[in-house]
Design a protein around this motif. Sequence first.
Motif: not given
Length: 421
Positions: A139-158
Amino acid sequence: MTTATDLNQPTLQPAAPTGRRLSLPVLLLIIAGGLALTSIVRLITGADGITNVSQMSTALQLAVPIGLAGLGGLWAERAGVVNIGLEGMMILGTWFGAWAGFQWGPWTGVLVGILGGAIGGLLHAFVTVTFNVNHIVSGVAINILALGATRYLAPLAFEGHTGGSAKQSPAVDSLGSFTVPGLSDALRDLNNQGWFFVSDIAGLLGGLVTNVSWLTLIAVALIPGTWWVLWRTAFGLRLRSCGENPVAAESLGVNVYKYKYIAVIISGGLAGLGGVFLSIVANPFYLEGQVSGRGFIGLAAMIFGNWMPGGLALGAGLFGYTDSLNLRGGSANVHALLLLGALLLVIGAIWLVIRKRYVPAAATLIAGALVFAWYASTDEVPNQVVSATPYVITLVVLALSAQRLRMPRANGMPYRKGQGK
């Protein structure tokens, strides 16, 4: 002797929680008593904002994502999988919902956001069920992965879109809302009268019928829907049996892996829907950090509700209400609630004396006296206290309700197919 056909009978229940359960009339009486006490505090302090229609409407809006996260946790843990990853699944829901919403419309955003959360749930199920990894670690890994993935994808998408940036999405169109004509105005007028108890009830009901999002209506319907599926169907009985005794369930022909996967994927989808609510309804855009621990508070609401949908809804409402104090007259309202807290502590001390628990009663009475002294010696509370109120309430409620809780017996325990042979 129990046979495989027993699992087809929706009346069969896994081991019931220990301890006395409150009946519906008693629960309603407690709620009415709490409202009456709140009304007394409102009259004494003059803090009309603690029960007005706007306050209750905001509280409902803030309770929905917490409730959806808690509902997601309930599905997973009833099947025996601890889901600490609710926070990350909500983050995925906020990002995917806003990403699809600003391009193809808000309802598409809702569906894609649910899918984003469900992907997080699928990953959590894959790691914990198939590979038997510790549920907390996963669960902790999912939280870290989600935070990192969205932080990486946000500039590319928005970035490059109107209103978009590295941390914020373009605006998403509204899903729409409804107000019950006539009834909403009548309840607001009654609330403005300031009468004891009656006006407070009007404020509570007025918040439920004024400017309510259609997604809120769906979220509220999911509470009884979950109860019916899990407690009144053969599917729900099999799923819950996996969280109580998976070895026995397997011996009766239940595919435990399948039900755990289904439960955790649904859990992720519900948490994703909570994230969608934040990025489409509460705010019409994705904003980095907007989940702000609501996944963990949703988990606390689930525990407060003793892994039951109704109790979960009450917990989400309580946490949503305290969170709403940040937005509407926070300092004055929280200061008034100090008096309410002092009165509740005194009542708790009296109850403990009746039960002949004198040492806890004395400690509770001292705590009540200290809270009252804080109220009497100040006119307002610092803004930092207002901001911390939802989290403090979370800790206090869990501490006070801990003795009545019973999680599913096999919750979080490792399981391998065929281990009972």
